[in-house]
Enzyme design. Sequence first.
Site, PDB file in Angstrom:
ATOM      1  N   GLU A  23      20.754   9.958  49.383  1.00  0.00           N
ATOM      2  CA  GLU A  23      20.721  10.106  47.933  1.00  0.00           C
ATOM      3  C   GLU A  23      21.146  11.491  47.466  1.00  0.00           C
ATOM      4  O   GLU A  23      21.863  11.621  46.487  1.00  0.00           O
ATOM      5  CB  GLU A  23      19.332   9.765  47.381  1.00  0.00           C
ATOM      6  CG  GLU A  23      19.118   8.305  47.132  1.00  0.00           C
ATOM      7  CD  GLU A  23      18.908   7.507  48.400  1.00  0.00           C
ATOM      8  OE1 GLU A  23      18.681   8.111  49.461  1.00  0.00           O
ATOM      9  OE2 GLU A  23      18.981   6.278  48.326  1.00  0.00           O
ATOM     10  N   PHE A  49      13.578   6.019  45.581  1.00  0.00           N
ATOM     11  CA  PHE A  49      14.356   7.006  46.322  1.00  0.00           C
ATOM     12  C   PHE A  49      14.887   8.134  45.435  1.00  0.00           C
ATOM     13  O   PHE A  49      15.549   9.043  45.932  1.00  0.00           O
ATOM     14  CB  PHE A  49      15.529   6.344  47.023  1.00  0.00           C
ATOM     15  CG  PHE A  49      15.128   5.338  48.049  1.00  0.00           C
ATOM     16  CD1 PHE A  49      14.270   5.669  49.084  1.00  0.00           C
ATOM     17  CD2 PHE A  49      15.595   4.042  47.973  1.00  0.00           C
ATOM     18  CE1 PHE A  49      13.899   4.733  50.020  1.00  0.00           C
ATOM     19  CE2 PHE A  49      15.226   3.098  48.909  1.00  0.00           C
ATOM     20  CZ  PHE A  49      14.373   3.446  49.938  1.00  0.00           C
TER      21      PHE A  49
END
Length: 65
Positions: A23, A49
């Site tokens: 990410e 996330f």
Amino acid sequence: MKKRGDFTATDRSGSNIHFGIREHAMAAIANGMQLHGGLRAYCATFFIFSDYMKHAMRLSSLMHL
């Protein structure tokens, strides 16, 4: 963007880049693509996330992206 295909090393005709579970790198690359110009970059992840991309999102905000 389901009909746009994937951008890979062997097929560069697609529009989607798959980063896997990265990410922070995904958000940082999207920032760089947006700053470079010529493209409208976006990234998406699951809410759980999003903590991994906090720093890159903060930089997006500071740069008014």
